[in-house]
Design an enzyme around this catalytic site. Structure first.
Site, PDB file in Angstrom:
ATOM      1  N   CYS A  77       1.256  -0.944   0.152  1.00  0.00           N
ATOM      2  CA  CYS A  77      -0.631   0.187   0.026  1.00  0.00           C
ATOM      3  C   CYS A  77       0.465   1.245   0.631  1.00  0.00           C
ATOM      4  CB  CYS A  77      -1.223  -0.223   0.717  1.00  0.00           C
ATOM      5  SG  CYS A  77      -2.407   1.761   0.747  1.00  0.00           S
ATOM      6  N   HIS A 175      -4.020  -4.841  -0.344  1.00  0.00           N
ATOM      7  CA  HIS A 175      -3.561  -5.387   0.562  1.00  0.00           C
ATOM      8  C   HIS A 175      -3.196  -7.034   0.550  1.00  0.00           C
ATOM      9  CE1 HIS A 175      -3.306  -1.775   3.272  1.00  0.00           C
ATOM     10  NE2 HIS A 175      -3.347  -1.568   2.583  1.00  0.00           N
ATOM     11  N   GLU A 177      -2.491  -9.193   3.217  1.00  0.00           N
ATOM     12  CA  GLU A 177      -2.919  -9.597   4.368  1.00  0.00           C
ATOM     13  C   GLU A 177      -4.147  -9.282   4.496  1.00  0.00           C
ATOM     14  OE1 GLU A 177      -2.304  -5.528   5.185  1.00  0.00           O
ATOM     15  OE2 GLU A 177      -1.348  -6.231   4.043  1.00  0.00           O
TER      16      GLU A 177
END
EC number: 4.3.2.10
Length: 195
Positions: A77, A175, A177
């Site tokens: 990001c 992202h 994750e």
């Protein structure tokens, strides 16, 4: 394997630590240059405003360290955007690892782009066994245009770079994750890259 997440005051660390733990690894949070240099893999996260984040990097000297790293480095990001040459956010010079300037979406579209969008034209070992047009989670108002280092593309107003690669440096606008099983697969691919 020693995994270091660079700690420079730009949040969203916890979800990355949990995702790495789900893959069976442990990550250390550090701003210590020696520890970062000694890592097998380095993750450069970022949530927040570019000029403030860059100020934090400069205060710790990490702005000069990061471009010299030789192991695989993944910017996520804002981390990816700070690895570019310049960003319109706060009119901020970045680390110059990726040869592209970050610009703001036009007023014609809602910002931030927030939620799920697809990635395609996948061109890297980072996307091993990842299908075209998988959905990733994004939250951003600025983007890197398509360039020679683009390894994944997303459409929002126009096609832009949702991932970049230059030598041992990788960046994802999305992202991983927070992107479910496919995001974890991309993180696992990063962690399995040969140094």
């Amino acid at each position: 394997m020693k995994i270091v997440i660079i700690n420079y005051g730009a949040g969203n660390i916890q979800s990355i630590i949990f995702a790495i733990e789900r893959l069976g690894y442990k990550a250390v949070l550090s701003n210590d240059p020696a520890e970062i240099k000694a890592a097998d893999k380095v993750i450069f996260p970022g949530v927040g405003e570019a000029s403030y984040a860059m100020k934090m990097l400069k205060e710790s000297g990490l702005n000069t360290l990061i471009p010299t790293l030789t192991q695989p480095v993944l910017g996520i990001c804002l981390g990816m955007q700070l690895m570019c040459k310049h960003t319109q956010e706060g009119n901020t010079d970045g680390l110059g690892i990726f040869d592209v300037d970050v610009v703001k979406f036009s007023p014609k579209v809602k910002v931030p782009q927030m939620g799920w969008n697809t990635i395609y034209n996948l061109k890297s070992g980072l996307f091993k066994d990842v299908a075209e047009n998988e959905y990733m989670y994004l939250v951003h108002s600025f983007y890197a245009p398509l360039c020679a280092e683009t390894i994944a593309t997303t459409d929002y107003e126009m096609a832009y770079s949702s991932a970049l690669e230059n030598k041992n440096f990788f960046g994802t606008q999305f992202h991983p994750e927070k992107s479910g099983d496919v995001g974890e697969k991309i993180l696992a691919n990063f962690l399995e890259l040969k140094n």
